[in-house]
Design a protein around this motif. Structure first.
Motif, mmCIF file in Angstrom:
data_model
loop_
_atom_site.group_PDB
_atom_site.id
_atom_site.type_symbol
_atom_site.label_atom_id
_atom_site.label_comp_id
_atom_site.label_asym_id
_atom_site.label_seq_id
_atom_site.Cartn_x
_atom_site.Cartn_y
_atom_site.Cartn_z
ATOM 1 N N MET A 1 0.843 -1.196 0.000
ATOM 2 C CA MET A 1 0.000 0.000 0.000
ATOM 3 C C MET A 1 0.877 1.243 0.000
ATOM 4 O O MET A 1 1.820 1.350 0.779
ATOM 5 N N SER A 2 0.582 2.184 -0.898
ATOM 6 C CA SER A 2 1.382 3.396 -1.023
ATOM 7 C C SER A 2 1.067 4.364 0.108
ATOM 8 O O SER A 2 0.057 4.242 0.805
ATOM 9 N N LYS A 3 1.947 5.364 0.262
ATOM 10 C CA LYS A 3 1.729 6.384 1.283
ATOM 11 C C LYS A 3 0.456 7.171 1.000
ATOM 12 O O LYS A 3 -0.262 7.575 1.918
ATOM 13 N N ALA A 4 0.170 7.399 -0.280
ATOM 14 C CA ALA A 4 -1.031 8.154 -0.648
ATOM 15 C C ALA A 4 -2.295 7.423 -0.209
ATOM 16 O O ALA A 4 -3.289 8.042 0.190
ATOM 17 N N ASP A 5 -2.255 6.086 -0.260
ATOM 18 C CA ASP A 5 -3.422 5.302 0.135
ATOM 19 C C ASP A 5 -3.724 5.441 1.626
ATOM 20 O O ASP A 5 -4.864 5.253 2.056
ATOM 21 N N GLU A 6 -2.705 5.763 2.417
ATOM 22 C CA GLU A 6 -2.910 5.901 3.855
ATOM 23 C C GLU A 6 -3.777 7.106 4.194
ATOM 24 O O GLU A 6 -4.365 7.172 5.269
ATOM 25 N N GLU A 7 -3.840 8.080 3.297
ATOM 26 C CA GLU A 7 -4.619 9.285 3.539
ATOM 27 C C GLU A 7 -5.900 9.313 2.707
ATOM 28 O O GLU A 7 -6.585 10.330 2.652
ATOM 29 N N THR A 8 -6.216 8.200 2.056
ATOM 30 C CA THR A 8 -7.392 8.140 1.187
ATOM 31 C C THR A 8 -8.327 7.026 1.642
ATOM 32 O O THR A 8 -7.881 5.906 1.914
ATOM 33 N N ILE A 9 -9.618 7.337 1.715
ATOM 34 C CA ILE A 9 -10.614 6.333 2.093
ATOM 35 C C ILE A 9 -11.148 5.678 0.817
ATOM 36 O O ILE A 9 -11.681 6.362 -0.060
ATOM 37 N N PRO A 10 -11.010 4.362 0.685
ATOM 38 C CA PRO A 10 -11.511 3.685 -0.515
ATOM 39 C C PRO A 10 -13.031 3.833 -0.649
ATOM 40 O O PRO A 10 -13.748 3.977 0.346
ATOM 41 N N LEU A 11 -13.516 3.796 -1.866
ATOM 42 C CA LEU A 11 -14.955 3.866 -2.105
ATOM 43 C C LEU A 11 -15.639 2.615 -1.555
ATOM 44 O O LEU A 11 -15.097 1.503 -1.639
ATOM 45 N N SER A 12 -16.825 2.800 -1.002
ATOM 46 C CA SER A 12 -17.618 1.695 -0.447
ATOM 47 C C SER A 12 -16.824 0.887 0.582
ATOM 48 O O SER A 12 -16.934 -0.339 0.664
ATOM 49 N N TYR A 13 -16.030 1.580 1.364
ATOM 50 C CA TYR A 13 -15.199 0.945 2.393
ATOM 51 C C TYR A 13 -16.054 0.751 3.643
ATOM 52 O O TYR A 13 -16.496 1.724 4.261
ATOM 53 N N LYS A 14 -16.297 -0.477 4.023
ATOM 54 C CA LYS A 14 -17.236 -0.731 5.126
ATOM 55 C C LYS A 14 -16.680 -0.358 6.494
ATOM 56 O O LYS A 14 -17.428 -0.289 7.475
ATOM 57 N N SER A 35 -9.142 -3.697 17.926
ATOM 58 C CA SER A 35 -8.440 -4.844 18.506
ATOM 59 C C SER A 35 -8.871 -6.158 17.861
ATOM 60 O O SER A 35 -8.163 -7.170 17.959
ATOM 61 N N MET A 36 -10.024 -6.139 17.182
ATOM 62 C CA MET A 36 -10.567 -7.367 16.598
ATOM 63 C C MET A 36 -10.452 -7.414 15.074
ATOM 64 O O MET A 36 -10.487 -8.491 14.483
ATOM 65 N N VAL A 37 -10.326 -6.249 14.433
ATOM 66 C CA VAL A 37 -10.201 -6.216 12.972
ATOM 67 C C VAL A 37 -8.728 -6.368 12.603
ATOM 68 O O VAL A 37 -7.895 -5.544 12.982
ATOM 69 N N GLN A 38 -8.406 -7.428 11.875
ATOM 70 C CA GLN A 38 -7.020 -7.676 11.482
ATOM 71 C C GLN A 38 -6.756 -7.155 10.074
ATOM 72 O O GLN A 38 -7.585 -7.306 9.175
ATOM 73 N N ASN A 39 -5.607 -6.548 9.918
ATOM 74 C CA ASN A 39 -5.228 -5.992 8.622
ATOM 75 C C ASN A 39 -4.631 -7.087 7.733
ATOM 76 O O ASN A 39 -3.550 -7.603 7.996
ATOM 77 N N ASP A 40 -5.356 -7.411 6.669
ATOM 78 C CA ASP A 40 -4.865 -8.403 5.712
ATOM 79 C C ASP A 40 -4.300 -7.728 4.466
ATOM 80 O O ASP A 40 -4.097 -8.370 3.434
ATOM 81 N N GLY A 41 -4.059 -6.412 4.597
ATOM 82 C CA GLY A 41 -3.557 -5.659 3.457
ATOM 83 C C GLY A 41 -4.624 -4.818 2.791
ATOM 84 O O GLY A 41 -4.318 -3.932 1.990
ATOM 85 N N THR A 42 -5.896 -5.083 3.140
ATOM 86 C CA THR A 42 -7.001 -4.335 2.526
ATOM 87 C C THR A 42 -7.746 -3.456 3.527
ATOM 88 O O THR A 42 -8.569 -2.643 3.128
ATOM 89 N N LYS A 43 -7.490 -3.637 4.787
ATOM 90 C CA LYS A 43 -8.196 -2.841 5.808
ATOM 91 C C LYS A 43 -7.235 -2.387 6.909
ATOM 92 O O LYS A 43 -7.334 -2.819 8.059
ATOM 93 N N PRO A 44 -6.326 -1.502 6.571
ATOM 94 C CA PRO A 44 -5.347 -1.028 7.562
ATOM 95 C C PRO A 44 -5.917 -0.033 8.562
ATOM 96 O O PRO A 44 -5.368 0.140 9.646
ATOM 97 N N TRP A 45 -7.036 0.623 8.195
ATOM 98 C CA TRP A 45 -7.579 1.684 9.041
ATOM 99 C C TRP A 45 -9.087 1.538 9.215
ATOM 100 O O TRP A 45 -9.781 1.014 8.346
ATOM 101 N N ILE A 46 -9.558 2.061 10.338
ATOM 102 C CA ILE A 46 -10.990 2.274 10.563
ATOM 103 C C ILE A 46 -11.176 3.785 10.629
ATOM 104 O O ILE A 46 -10.470 4.475 11.374
ATOM 105 N N TRP A 47 -12.133 4.301 9.843
ATOM 106 C CA TRP A 47 -12.306 5.749 9.715
ATOM 107 C C TRP A 47 -13.643 6.210 10.282
ATOM 108 O O TRP A 47 -14.634 5.477 10.232
ATOM 109 N N VAL A 48 -13.663 7.443 10.772
ATOM 110 C CA VAL A 48 -14.910 8.098 11.181
ATOM 111 C C VAL A 48 -14.876 9.536 10.678
ATOM 112 O O VAL A 48 -13.915 10.266 10.938
ATOM 113 N N SER A 49 -15.926 9.914 9.933
ATOM 114 C CA SER A 49 -16.047 11.280 9.408
ATOM 115 C C SER A 49 -17.311 11.916 9.971
ATOM 116 O O SER A 49 -18.413 11.435 9.694
#
Length: 315
Positions: A1-14, A35-49
């Motif tokens: 995952m690129s650095k840019a992806d760390e600051e971008t929320i994917p579309l339809s990201y649950k 603590s329960m969601v494991q990062n498999d490379g597709t879900k490194p972050w949980i976001w709240v807006s």
């Protein structure tokens, strides 16, 4: 995952909650716990807006140009730091006698100048967005993240300019002493008033363990605490603490000086005068008959005194 992806929320990201989400925030936080969601490379972050927050500052027309110039500067500084390290003509330590600067002093000067140059690049291209960094251990991250997210949506932080938050999910394998990083986004990391006001809430209202403030530009050019350039990757919270304490001390000194000045201008208290004896007042409720009775009693007493005097002489 690129650095840019760390600051971008994917579309339809649950793993992203917003006002358009189907479930309430409370249910979202309970369902997707870091603590329960494991990062498999597709879900490194949980976001709240939070709702009703202007998100236009997330993008900037000069973002690409700022990143390009920042990367170039970072390469130059890294090369310069390496030159200083390998230059045998530069003493290891500064000398007071000769005035010669040591490697450490020269290196820190180069790094400080680079920090100012990066700030100029960010301001020139209006790419000043960034975040407060917080850390939480695995055992406490769920409660701390829930507190932060709730405050941002419907608590004290909702009244600030903070506009988004995220928390790192858990690593795919067990990692001893793992620390979850959390980011609270702010529109301008160089706006000290905004940065400080948010810091006060994070500390006073929530008691969070703050690390520092970091520009998104730093993140996207790959500048972190382990970068070979040695440039400081965050504005440490101690700098804001020092400024707050300085302002507080100045205010207290001013108030104290004002009190002393006011007291010194007060005239000395005059000696208390003895109170005059109260004059006998006529009783407005006293009747005329009472006056007559008192007069009769007085005349009778005078008559008795006159009779007593001859008797005393006879004796």
């Amino acid at each position: 995952m690129s650095k840019a992806d760390e600051e971008t929320i994917p579309l339809s990201y649950k793993y992203h909650w917003s006002q358009d989400s189907e479930m309430p925030l409370k249910d979202f936080l309970a369902k997707y716990r870091p603590s329960m969601v494991q990062n498999d490379g597709t879900k490194p972050w949980i976001w709240v807006s939070p709702p009703n927050k202007d998100d236009e500052h997330r993008s900037s027309r000069g973002e690409d140009q700022a990143i390009e110039e920042g990367c170039k500067l970072l390469e130059e500084v890294t090369a310069r730091v390496e030159e200083i390290k390998n230059d045998s003509s530069i003493p290891a330590r500064s000398s007071k006698k000769t005035g010669a600067k040591g490697k450490k002093e020269i290196r820190e000067q180069v790094q400080a100048e680079a920090t100012e140059k990066l700030k100029e690049i960010a301001l020139e291209h209006d790419y000043v967005v960034g975040k407060w960094l917080l850390f939480a251990p695995q055992a406490k991250v769920d409660a701390i993240w829930s507190d932060l997210a709730t405050s941002l949506v419907e608590g004290p932080l909702a009244k600030t300019k903070a506009f988004r938050a995220k928390v790192a999910t858990s690593p795919p394998s067990e990692t001893p002493n793992y620390q979850h990083v959390m980011c609270l986004y702010i529109p301008n990391v160089y706006d000290k008033d905004t940065v400080t006001s948010i810091m006060k809430i994070l500390l006073r209202n929530h008691g969070f363990n703050l690390s520092g403030v970091k520009s998104d530009l730093y993140t996207l050019i790959g500048l972190d605490s382990k970068h070979p350039s040695g440039i400081q990757s965050t504005e440490l919270k101690e700098q804001y603490f020092a400024e707050l304490m300085s302002n507080k001390s100045s205010a207290e000194t001013s108030e104290t000086t004002g009190d002393v000045s006011e007291k010194s201008n007060e005239p000395s208290a005059a000696k208390a005068k003895s109170k005059p004896k109260p004059k006998k007042k006529n009783d407005p409720f006293e009747s005329d008959d009472d006056d007559k009775d008192d007069g009769a009693k007085k005349r009778a007493k005078d008559s008795d005194d006159e009779e007593e005097q001859p008797k005393k002489k006879q004796k």
